[in-house]
Each structure stands twice: as C-alpha cells, then as structure tokens.
Write an enzyme that holds these catalytic residues in place. Structure first.
Site, mmCIF file in Angstrom:
data_model
loop_
_atom_site.group_PDB
_atom_site.id
_atom_site.type_symbol
_atom_site.label_atom_id
_atom_site.label_comp_id
_atom_site.label_asym_id
_atom_site.label_seq_id
_atom_site.Cartn_x
_atom_site.Cartn_y
_atom_site.Cartn_z
ATOM 1 N N PHE A 80 -9.753 22.610 -10.331
ATOM 2 C CA PHE A 80 -8.021 21.826 -10.616
ATOM 3 C C PHE A 80 -9.197 20.594 -11.371
ATOM 4 O O PHE A 80 -10.420 20.032 -10.885
ATOM 5 C CB PHE A 80 -7.352 21.375 -9.677
ATOM 6 C CG PHE A 80 -6.746 20.154 -9.633
ATOM 7 C CD1 PHE A 80 -5.509 20.482 -10.505
ATOM 8 C CD2 PHE A 80 -6.713 18.943 -9.615
ATOM 9 C CE1 PHE A 80 -5.156 19.245 -10.556
ATOM 10 C CE2 PHE A 80 -6.498 17.581 -9.858
ATOM 11 C CZ PHE A 80 -4.899 17.817 -9.893
ATOM 12 N N ASP B 252 0.724 -1.739 -0.106
ATOM 13 C CA ASP B 252 -0.089 0.167 -0.213
ATOM 14 C C ASP B 252 0.962 0.799 -0.106
ATOM 15 O O ASP B 252 2.046 1.536 0.248
ATOM 16 C CB ASP B 252 -0.796 -0.266 1.427
ATOM 17 C CG ASP B 252 -1.514 1.624 1.153
ATOM 18 O OD1 ASP B 252 -2.439 1.651 0.352
ATOM 19 O OD2 ASP B 252 -2.132 1.899 2.774
ATOM 20 N N ASP C 96 -1.400 -0.797 6.089
ATOM 21 C CA ASP C 96 -1.819 -0.321 7.385
ATOM 22 C C ASP C 96 -3.317 -0.212 7.604
ATOM 23 O O ASP C 96 -3.603 0.015 8.983
ATOM 24 C CB ASP C 96 -1.224 0.581 7.882
ATOM 25 C CG ASP C 96 -1.264 1.663 6.362
ATOM 26 O OD1 ASP C 96 -1.683 1.849 6.013
ATOM 27 O OD2 ASP C 96 -1.900 3.270 7.183
ATOM 28 N N THR D 154 0.212 5.390 1.318
ATOM 29 C CA THR D 154 -0.237 5.916 2.281
ATOM 30 C C THR D 154 -0.433 4.880 3.597
ATOM 31 O O THR D 154 -1.480 3.929 4.224
ATOM 32 C CB THR D 154 -1.803 6.899 2.598
ATOM 33 O OG1 THR D 154 -1.914 7.537 0.431
ATOM 34 C CG2 THR D 154 -1.955 7.931 2.839
ATOM 35 N N LYS E 235 -7.125 -5.083 -4.960
ATOM 36 C CA LYS E 235 -5.514 -5.479 -4.417
ATOM 37 C C LYS E 235 -5.140 -7.260 -3.942
ATOM 38 O O LYS E 235 -4.303 -7.596 -4.706
ATOM 39 C CB LYS E 235 -5.387 -4.539 -3.561
ATOM 40 C CG LYS E 235 -5.430 -3.307 -3.681
ATOM 41 C CD LYS E 235 -5.423 -2.691 -1.804
ATOM 42 C CE LYS E 235 -4.307 -1.260 -1.672
ATOM 43 N NZ LYS E 235 -4.711 -0.862 -1.013
ATOM 44 N N ASN F 17 -8.849 -0.939 4.263
ATOM 45 C CA ASN F 17 -8.699 -1.902 2.871
ATOM 46 C C ASN F 17 -7.150 -2.045 2.684
ATOM 47 O O ASN F 17 -8.054 -2.902 1.306
ATOM 48 C CB ASN F 17 -8.471 -0.099 2.003
ATOM 49 C CG ASN F 17 -7.471 0.590 2.616
ATOM 50 O OD1 ASN F 17 -6.510 0.467 3.801
ATOM 51 N ND2 ASN F 17 -6.417 0.912 1.288
#
Length: 1216
Positions: free
Chosen positions: A540, A394, A820, A396, A800, A823
């Site tokens: 944006f 992962d 961590d 983040t 994943k 997810n």
C-alpha cells in the site's frame, strides 16, 4: 561543534559522539539528560515573581502610593490602608504561582529520577535519567520509556527490530518499527563486546525535526550511513521487544521532544491587558485632578489663605504658596487614589478563584468512566474562556478514541450489519440494548467483538461461497503480525487500527489468521487450518490507495486478493461488475453514516500469467533507477479485470459528542482547526466524521506542494476560487465574521448558511513548513481564515505551536489549544488558553494545561457556559466597581473647591476605610460569583450568545468611559444636591445644621443606598445570598454609623472617633431624608427608564433569548401540571438542537504506511512468541532483568517506515 577562546560552547554545526569514551564527549560540553520545565528555584522565586507581578501596572501604582503615604507632610491617610491589601495581593499571587511551579518541580523530579540500565565497564548499573550523558550505552527493556535520543545498536529480535509506540511524540498509538545496522546488531547483548564498541558518530546538531536524522558512523575502518529508522527518540515506549541497546546521541533539553515542547510563558487575559491600559489612563486622570487642586491651592493661598496666616501660620516646611501647592498636589494624589482601589484586585482574584471552583464542581463535566472531574489548574484565565475565537485541536485521543470497529459490510450486493425492529425500521443496536450475535461456537472469538445481524453468520454456516471469499480475503490481504502471549492467546500486531479491525472481524466469523512466515500464511477456515503460499505482496501507499496479495492455495490455485478505496478498485474491475449499482449504493449509505469503507476484489491467475508477471516483478524490484515507478507499473499490470466481492464499513470511533460539539462551537463563531501528526487521509476522514468537512462544501483545498513557490501558487489559486464564489468579501474574511447581534431572527448564522459557498483546507506538514515562511504566512493565514475548516496533518509539535503563534500575531484573537499527549504541549503553551484531556497518552498535556477534563465534548460547556458566565460576571463587576469608586472619590474633588484645596476629606476616615471593604464589596462580589442572565441550557441551545465576548462588548474602553461618566454625574448629584439642601439651612427650632460631619454623613448615606440599588437594578439572577448582601450592606451601614459615631467609642478614643452623635442628630432631621430620597431618585430613575425603554424598543439578541426563556418557563409550569404535555415537556427539557452527520463520501479505511510488505516477504519480520528470547544471554544480565521487574509484553500494533519523498494526496488543486 566548536569552542570559543573562553572555553564556552559556540554554535554547534556537527555533533561528534564516541561510544565508551566519556573524556572525549565531555570536551564538547554537551547537555546532560536533566530536564527543567519549572520557572523558578529557591533563589530566583522571590525576585523573579515580584518582577512578573510588577508587570501588572496596578501593583506598581499601589507601591508608589504606599511610599507617598509614608511621608507625613502630604499624607492624611494611614499607609496601613494600602500596605496590608498590597501585601495580601502579592502574597496570594505568589503562593498560587509557587504551588503551580512546585507541581512542575515534582513532575520534573519524577522524570529525572527514573532509572535505566547503563553500561559501566563490563557491568550494567542503574543510573538516574538526569545523570545520563551523551555517549553512554544504555539497555532498555519492554514497556520502558526511551530516556534520550539514542542510536539503536542491537535488540532481542533476530532481525534487530525494535517496536516503539510514539504516542507522546505524534499522538499515534499504532506501533512503529526501528532497525539497527546489521553490523552492530551482531553484538547482541554481549556486555564484553558492547564495552569494546568504540564507534564514532558524526551527525547533525540538535533540531526539532522528529522525522529526520542524518549521520554516519565510523567503526572498524568503515563508514555506515545513519537515518531516522535507526534512532529511538525520547518519549517513545519500547513495545514487544525483550531488550535493546542504544547509544545516547542527544540528551535532556537537546532531545527532539524537549526542543518541540516550548517554553512556559506567563499568561494574562485580555481583560488584564485592558486594565493595565485603563490604569495608565486613570493615573493620568488622577494627575490632572491633583494638578487642578494644586493650582487651586496656590491661588487660594495667594488670595485668601495668606490673610489668615497671622492666626493660623504655615507649617515650618511650607516656605511659600508654591510649596503649599506642591504639597497639595501629592496630598490629593493620596486622597483621590481610590479611583482604583487595591480592593479591586483582591476582588478580581477572589472572583476568579470562585469561578475555578465552579468548574471543578460541575457534575456535567465529570467523566465517570475514569473518575475524572474537570479541573481548573489556573485561576487567572476564566474570563478568557468567554472570548475564544480559534480552537486548535489534536486528533488522536482528543477527537477520536483511536479505536476501529467493524460495523457493516456488503457482500454480493447484499448489505449486513443493520438492525431492525419488528415493523422493519432500522434502529441503533446500542440505543435499543440489543443482544449481539452469538459467536461463541468459534473458539477464537473475541468477547469484545459485537455484530447485530445474524444473517451473515447463517450464510457462512451454510457455506455461502461469496461470504467465505469475503472473509478469506480479509484474513489474507494484510500485513498484520500474529503473536502468542504467555497465556497462549492469539493476538494481532497491526500497524494501523484499520487492518486490525478487518482481521479481527474475519477471526470472529470463523476465518482466523493463525500464523505467517515470509512465504506462507496460515488461516483457520471454519475450524480447519489452511496454509497458503505467499507469492507476493503489492504494498500500500497513499498514491495507489490499495494493497494486494498473491497466494497459492493447497490445491495449487493462484489468486490475487485486493482491497482499497472504491475509486481505485472500481477503475480496475472487469466489465459488467456491479451493474445494478447496489454495492455503490451501499458504499454511499456507509459513508453517509460516517463509516470508513474499503472495496474488496479478487482475480484468479493462471500459472503462465503469474510466471510472466513474476519475472517482470523481479526485474523491477531489483532495478537501480526509478525502482518505485517500475514497481507501480508492474502492480498496475496485474491489478486489472478484477471481480468485485463487496465492501467493508469500519467505524473510526469518535469520542462521544464530538460532531455535535464542533457544530455548536462553529455556530458560536469559533473556528476549529485540527493540527495532527496523523496521516493525511486519516485526518480527512475524521474531518468528515466530525462535521468539519462536508460534501456541501464547494471545495476542499489540499496544499501538498514541495517548494515555497508551489505553495504560493496553490494558495493563490485557492484564494482566486474563493473570491470568485464570494464577490465582495474582504481580505481574509470568513462567512462566520458576518454577524448581526441585534436581530429579531434568533436562528444562528451557521443555520442560515447553505454550505455551498463554504470551503475546507487541508495541508500537510511538509507544505506547512513553506507556508509558515515569513513571505508566505500572511497569504496562508488569509486562505485559512476564509475556510470554514482547516486541517493540518503530519505536523510536528513545533509546527503546531507556530500555527497558533501565527494566528495570535495577525488576528489579535483569543486562542485555545486542546490535546492529550506530550506532542500537544507546545501548542498548549503557545495558546492563550491551554486545555488538556486526561487520555491514554500520559499526563504531560494535563500538567502543562490551564484546564483539564476527560472528554472533548466538555469543551462546549467549558466555553459556552462557564466561559460566557465568567466573562459576563467579570465585565459587570468591573463596570460597577469603577462606577462606584468614581462616584465615591470625586466627591472629595468637588468638596476641594469649598475647603480651599486644603486636602481635607468630606467623609470620616472610618467610612473611607470601610467603603470598599464592607459597605459595597459584597453585593458586587455576588454579581461576580452568581450572576446569570440565562441558564446553562439556553447558553448551549443558542450559541450566538457567545459572540459579545469575542468582540469585547462586555467591557471595553467605551463601556469604561460610560461607567466613569455615570460615576462623575453621580458624584455631582451627591455633593451639590446635599450642599444645596444644607447651605444656610437650619432646623425648625433655628438650630444650625450646616456642618462638615452632617453633610458628609448625608452624602455617605445617599452614596451607599444608590450604589447598592444600582447592583440590584443590574442583577438578573436573584438568590438568597444576593438579597442578604445587597439589603444587608445598606442595613450594616446604618448599624455601623450609629456604632462608630456613638458616645462609647468616643470616650474610649476621642481622636479616633470624633464624629460623636452625628448619625443620631443627622437622621433626626427631615432635611436629611429629603436629600437622601431626592438624590437616590435622581440617580436611579433616569437609568432605570433608559434600561426599560431600550429593552422594549431596541432589544439585543440576549434580550430576545431572555424573553424566550421566560416564556418557556411559563410553558414549563403549565405543561408540568398537564399530563397531555409530557411529550412537549420532554422537548423543552432537551433544548440543544443537534444536526445529523452529513457525509455522503466514501473515505477508505486504510491508513498504514508502506514498507511492511517488503519486510515480510524478505523474512525480516516473522511471527513471534512473547516468551521467546534471543539465545545470547548471560547470568548477570538475567539478574538485573529480574531486579528491575520488567513488565510483561502487551498487545500492540505495528507501523513501518515511510518511503522517502513519498507524498500523500487527496484532492490536488490541479484536479479542481
């Protein structure tokens, strides 16, 4: 959903839910909200666990032996010798599995017994999560977790917005926004009206798609469209919202989070699977030996034994020679079963337990900031850590801290932020412990903000126009929302950490963003409040790669402020900007340092110019068709001929040691893939920061297609380019596969790679869904395997797991997943080895993992040190164990030819029982516990040492056959040399010494000495414990021989100790010692000579590093005595060679999603005070609020919905 004729739940096609109507919802038999992640319960534990243990072939094998030993007609050994060890093995494994599952039960109970407020009639009652049902109306308060997938009905926000944190779902800690329908939002928190709400929801059945929800609501004769922006998913956390009401749509195992979690599977190591195969082969070998003995018994009885029946008749149950041969077959099955003793599996479990303790005790894997030691949560996968080929990580919280820090900037061609020493050399402020610039004169400054270049503050205090313009832009051009907390502190809610870092930097340098409304922005500029009229926000998106605001200052001057990626800003600058290239050079320097950059520009607008543009903008914003395209065209018109102000440089803080760890793992031929739910540009930037992607790569492919055919086309184009640049490379073969193990060059393959033939791959979640199609997945895997780095972004938890499973199915490689958050649970469960990081996103990843620690960098030590050692120790242990037991067991087979195949054993029963328990077990256990060929520093310094584990070179079928062949030869030497020595032999006084007891004692003595010397010969890491058990095992054998064959024990139990005085009499004869020395020399000397010559003439890579270690130790001792060698000594103590980050690329620091600008200018988002609440309330509700001890709102960040069908782009294949 339909019900079949038996009332059972059939396949659900459409979900129908009616609010406040439990009878209607109960008809469909929807799942309740209770979750179960455990594997057993009280009733199923024993049968299911025994069944799972029976999958280990050896356990079934020993169970059959126990049954055979219970038959007295064929057994010459007591069944207790097998029953007790088997029960111990099964019990220890069962207890370990029970403890692991008990922890899962505790986790489930903690979650299931959480409480939430549920509407019952006209009252709110606390209900446990597990008792919630589909159709229930629930109330959530600030900082509470969402217990199920619920449809948002209303909230305390005046625009019915709810801020949620989705870290448990996608790993992102920035806040996102959900908004209810205005019609249901009018209900507010009126319990009476909420109890009357009877809307009927029709939606899609439960599925795994986190970012997709399609449904409609029928209420008051009207239908309303529902989408994902109105759904709060289980696992989200309510933030910055006093309260909200929702309707449960999916509960328990049918929630999107739980459907993405995956099932808990039983994990076995590759060595376990190999041992299952070997046990079958050994069992076939055992049957062959027993068959030979049975045939021999039949022949012997028919030709010789039948002559003695008059003196020694057959037993009553032996009717003929064939029955005798049949019984002999089973008798030899029992006698020869020690080729695979039950003690093998006891020893394996003990070794694994000890290796797990070593991981737990490793101080170099202790994270002191959080007081987190490393933890081996399972004891069955240690050696698997030494065979990893693919790591799925992962982003983040695993690779990054998700913290953005303003580090440097360039203003008017001058760079700020670097620190220098007294002679003008640039230094690292953190390493030199420099004192940051004092910003305390600003009452709004933040103590956590640190900047080390005082020139910038001096310029601002002197009123430098360009510096003021720089920070004015950063304080105005954003979508950040300011808030005032209970202590009247100003805090910012940013939808991305990038924006928060920029606005925070402006705040600390005196340009404080104070407040905003839908049409104004207030900034405190160097102590003076200035309110700007907000005329437009040019939002944006990932195609524009920029955002702009148009504001009018108090003097009436209209200005456009723009920030974005350098590539798009430079294309829109007025001619003559940055002619000397200073800012461009600064951008390159920032990127080389791994910083994320933005260019800042502005443009003054006349009143007439703005009026004409505003008219075109209004027309485009209200267009029915192609609104987005028209708005982009209008934005493009105004964002031209801008003036360059400068550039910002933000550090996306990686966890400590991440780039170095990934680099070293890559040198160990481990492929690191990043699977993240984060945005594409953010993931790419982190890829460069982590040294996964480099500018030295020939190309970075981006798969961003929207159909299967397009994905196939992009994959084919990428493969064609790879084959063109690397002719002769096999299908799906990467550079890292070209490894030569025995070489005189000790530099790693990764060191020799120039990098110009390397490729990277980036694929988004939408395209990945097509790539995982059964017709495309193999070609996708070939492409991914041909690339040095693979990054999958915007992927769901289930995707994943699917990527991990794809590699497992086609590559036959050992995989590891590390994450961590919740997810990451699915991929952690899917991989052969799962690692959880104790991060900021809860403990679900750790609870589902096999190993856990506090930082990603510890993965290097876990694999290259503990993994390699565990694999090497287990391989040495198994090779030696099979050798010593074949040598021991086959002696009985050779003796069978001399005893008429009568199932007679050569050794005493006491020796047979103690051989694997006392005489030979402890030395080999020491090998399994403590053996090291190289110390930990060299294992990390030379990562190629890890390669033999990946190729199964430590223990495989070839090594097994070589070891067993050595055991067979040793048994031949033991028996026939002893037989030759004692055949028709006598002592000097003429006394006959040829007897079974003496021959058995000499063979046993030679066997004990030889197998323990073999351990000593293969031991490379000597400790006091090794010496004690190796030489002590030989000594204890002699002590036990004299004790067990003593007169005293014979007198106590003549039938149990019949070998009276045999040791004393045997060891008095010189023939015995001659035979013992001869057999020992013949068995040991040839192998010792082969080992020495092989090390000299054909050394392996490990042998070379071992010599290097010996040489370095000698140098270390010499330098330690010499003061002049201190500098060289320091280098020797720090053997890990690190490469600096190479990243001459300008990755723009702007990763938030589009849509917030429109929310601000439309008035749907405004500044809030945390103490303010929606006026509509009632006393009963306040009492419940106080009773539940609602947690105060904390600082957070915001994010908005993404526009439908909006594609993220970086570099398309068509641009290559």
């Amino acid at each position: 959903m339909k019900l079949n004729c038996f009332g059972e739940k059939a396949i659900e096609e459409t979900r129908s839910v009616k609010a406040n109507d439990p009878e209607y919802n109960a008809f469909f038999k929807y799942k309740k909200n209770k979750i179960i992640t455990s594997r057993y319960n009280i009733l199923t534990f024993l049968p299911l666990n025994l069944f799972e243990q029976s999958l280990r072939i050896a356990n079934t094998y020993f169970l059959i032996l126990v049954i055979l030993q219970l038959i007295p007609q064929i057994s010459s050994l007591s069944p207790i010798t097998t029953i007790i060890p088997l029960v111990v093995v099964l019990s220890v494994t069962a207890v370990k599995d029970a403890v692991d599952d008990w922890n899962r039960h505790k986790s489930d109970d903690e979650i299931n017994n959480r409480k939430t407020l549920t509407l019952k009639g006209n009252k709110l009652e606390e209900v446990r999560w597990m008792n919630m049902c589909v159709g229930d109306l629930i109330k959530l308060e600030n900082n509470q977790f969402v217990p199920a997938d619920i449809l948002l009905l209303s909230s305390s926000d005046e625009n019915n917005l709810v801020y949620i944190e989705t870290a448990e779902l996608d790993g992102e800690t920035n806040l996102k926004v959900r908004q209810s329908l205005p019609e249901t939002g009018m209900i507010g928190d009126d319990l009476g009206e909420m109890a009357k709400f009877n809307g009927e929801i029709s939606c899609e059945p439960p599925n795994v798609y986190l970012h997709k929800f399609i449904g409609k609501m029928s209420w008051k004769d009207k239908e309303y469209s529902l989408d994902n922006d109105k759904l709060l998913l289980r696992g989200c956390k309510v933030r910055n919202t006093d309260w909200c009401f929702g309707l449960v749509i999916y509960a328990g195992p049918e929630t999107k989070l739980m459907m993405n979690t995956g099932q808990t599977v039983l994990k076995r190591t590759s060595i376990d699977r190999l041992m299952n195969t070997l046990v079958w082969m050994i069992f076939g070998f055992l049957i062959t030996l027993a068959t030979i003995c049975a045939i021999g018994n039949t022949i012997w009885e028919s030709q010789i034994g039948i002559r003695f029946t008059i003196y020694q008749p057959w037993m009553d149950y032996i009717e003929n020679i064939y029955k005798s041969g049949f019984l002999a077959f089973w008798s030899y099955i029992i006698i020869l079963n020690t080729v695979v003793p039950i003690s093998l599996y006891v020893s394996v479990e003990v070794i694994r337990l000890m290796q797990s303790w070593f991981i737990d005790w490793d101080r170099l894997m202790y994270y002191d900031k959080k007081n987190l030691p490393a933890s081996a949560r399972t004891t069955t996968l240690n050696e698997e850590l030494g065979q990893i080929e693919y790591i799925f990580s992962d982003k983040t919280g695993t690779l990054t801290q998700n913290v953005m820090v303003f580090k440097k900037c360039s203003i008017n061609s001058v760079t700020y932020g670097d620190a220098y020493d007294s002679i003008g050399n640039r230094i690292s402020p953190e390493e030199q412990n420099l004192i940051p610039v004092d910003l305390s004169s600003n009452s709004f400054y933040e103590k956590s903000f640190k900047f080390y270049d005082g020139k910038l503050l001096e310029r601002l205090q002197d009123g430098d126009e360009r510096c003021c313009l720089f920070f004015r832009l950063t304080a105005l051009c954003h979508t950040v929302m300011p808030e005032i907390d209970e202590d009247d502190n100003l805090i910012y809610q940013a939808q991305s950490p990038d924006e928060n870092a920029l606005v925070s930097a402006a705040r600390n340098f005196g340009f404080v963003f104070r407040a905003r409304t839908y049409d104004t922005i207030t900034v405190n500029e160097m102590g003076k409040d200035v309110t700007y009229s907000l005329l437009a926000i040019l939002d944006f998106d990932n195609v524009r790669k920029r955002m702009s605001v148009i504001v009018r200052d108090p003097a009436g001057k209209i200005t456009l402020y723009c920030k974005g990626a350098d590539t798009v800003i430079y294309e829109r600058l007025k001619a003559g900007q940055d002619e000397d290239g200073a800012t461009a050079e600064h951008l390159e320097d920032f990127a080389t340092d791994g910083l994320r950059t933005l260019c800042l520009a502005y443009k003054d607008l006349s009143e007439e110019e703005y009026t004409v543009w505003k008219q075109r903008y209004d027309e485009a914003s209200t267009a029915i068709q192609d609104r987005d395209d028209q708005l982009d065209a209008v934005y493009e018109e105004i964002e031209r001929d801008m003036l360059l102000i400068g550039a910002t440089a933000i550090e996306d803080k990686l966890q400590e040691g991440v780039p170095e760890t990934i680099l070293n793992l890559t040198k160990a031929n481990i492929k690191v893939w990043v699977l993240t739910g984060d945005k594409q540009e953010t993931a790419i930037n982190i890829g460069y920061s982590c040294n996964m992607l480099t500018e030295a790569m020939k190309n970075v492919f981006v798969i961003d297609a929207t159909s299967t055919e397009q994905v196939q086309t992009q994959i084919k184009e990428a493969m064609a380019e790879i084959k063109e640049s690397q002719p002769g490379r096999g299908r799906g073969e990467s550079r890292n596969d070209e490894i030569v193990y025995a070489t005189t060059n000790m530099s790693t393959n990764a060191d020799r790679d120039s990098g110009d033939s390397k490729f990277g791959l980036v694929i988004n979640g939408h395209s990945l869904g097509y790539a995982l199609d059964e017709n495309v997945e193999e070609s996708f895997l070939d492409l991914a395997s041909s690339c040095t780095a693979v990054i999958c972004c915007r992927v769901t938890p289930l995707q994943k797991a699917q990527v991990v499973d794809l590699v497992k199915r086609y590559k036959s490689a050992v995989t590891l997943s590390i994450g961590d958050g919740a997810n990451d649970v699915s991929m952690i469960k899917a991989a052969h080895v799962g690692v959880g990081i104790s991060g900021e996103e809860g403990t679900q990843a750790v609870l589902s993992a096999d190993f856990a620690f506090g930082q990603f960098r510890y993965l290097e030590r876990l694999l290259l040190v503990h993994g390699r050692w565990s694999y090497m120790r287990m391989c040495k242990f198994l090779g030696y164990f099979f050798y010593k037991n074949f040598a021991f067991t086959l002696v009985h087979f050779w003796y069978a030819f001399f005893c008429g195949f009568q199932a007679q054993i050569l050794f005493s029963e006491r020796f047979v029982s103690l051989y694997n328990v006392l005489f030979t077990s402890y030395p080999v256990l020491c090998v399994g516990f403590f053996e090291q060929d190289l110390n930990d520093a060299y294992c990390i310094r030379y990562p190629r040492l890890y390669l033999p584990g990946q190729k199964n070179e430590g223990f495989n079928k070839k090594i097994f056959f070589i070891g067993t062949a050595k055991g067979v030869l040793t048994s031949l030497v033991l028996f026939f040399f002893t037989y030759g020595t004692y055949h028709t032999n006598s002592l000097g006084n003429g006394q006959d010494i040829t007897n079974l007891q003496s021959v058995g004692t000499v063979v046993a003595t030679s066997l004990i000495i030889i197998v323990n010397l073999k351990v000593a010969m293969d031991t490379q890491y000597w400790t006091v414990i090794n010496h004690f058990f190796i030489w002590g095992s030989i000594a204890i054998y002699f002590v036990m021989s004299f004790a067990l064959y003593s007169d005293g024990l014979f007198l106590l139990s003549p039938s149990s100790f019949p070998y009276i005085g045999v040791a004393r009499n045997t060891y008095q004869a010189s023939n015995a010692w001659f035979c013992i020395v001869l057999t020992t020399v013949v068995c040991i000397l040839p192998e010792l000579a082969i080992k020495l010559f092989r090390g000299l003439l054909k050394p392996t890579y490990t042998d070379q590093i071992l010599r290097q270690q010996v040489t370095d130790r000698r140098m270390y001792r010499k330098m330690k005595k010499s003061k002049s060698g201190e500098s060289a000594l320091s280098k020797l103590k720090n053997p890990v060679r690190r490469k600096p980050s190479s990243r001459p690329r300008s990755g723009y620091a702007f990763s938030h999603e589009p849509g917030f600008g429109e929310m601000i200018t439309s008035g749907r988002m405004s500044m809030r005070r945390k103490s303010s609440k929606r006026e509509r309330s009632n006393p009963e509700q306040n009492e419940i609020h106080e009773a539940t001890n609602a947690v105060p709102v904390q600082n957070g960040q915001t994010d908005s919905k993404r526009l439908p069908n909006q594609q993220e782009t970086y570099r398309k294949l068509s641009d290559v």
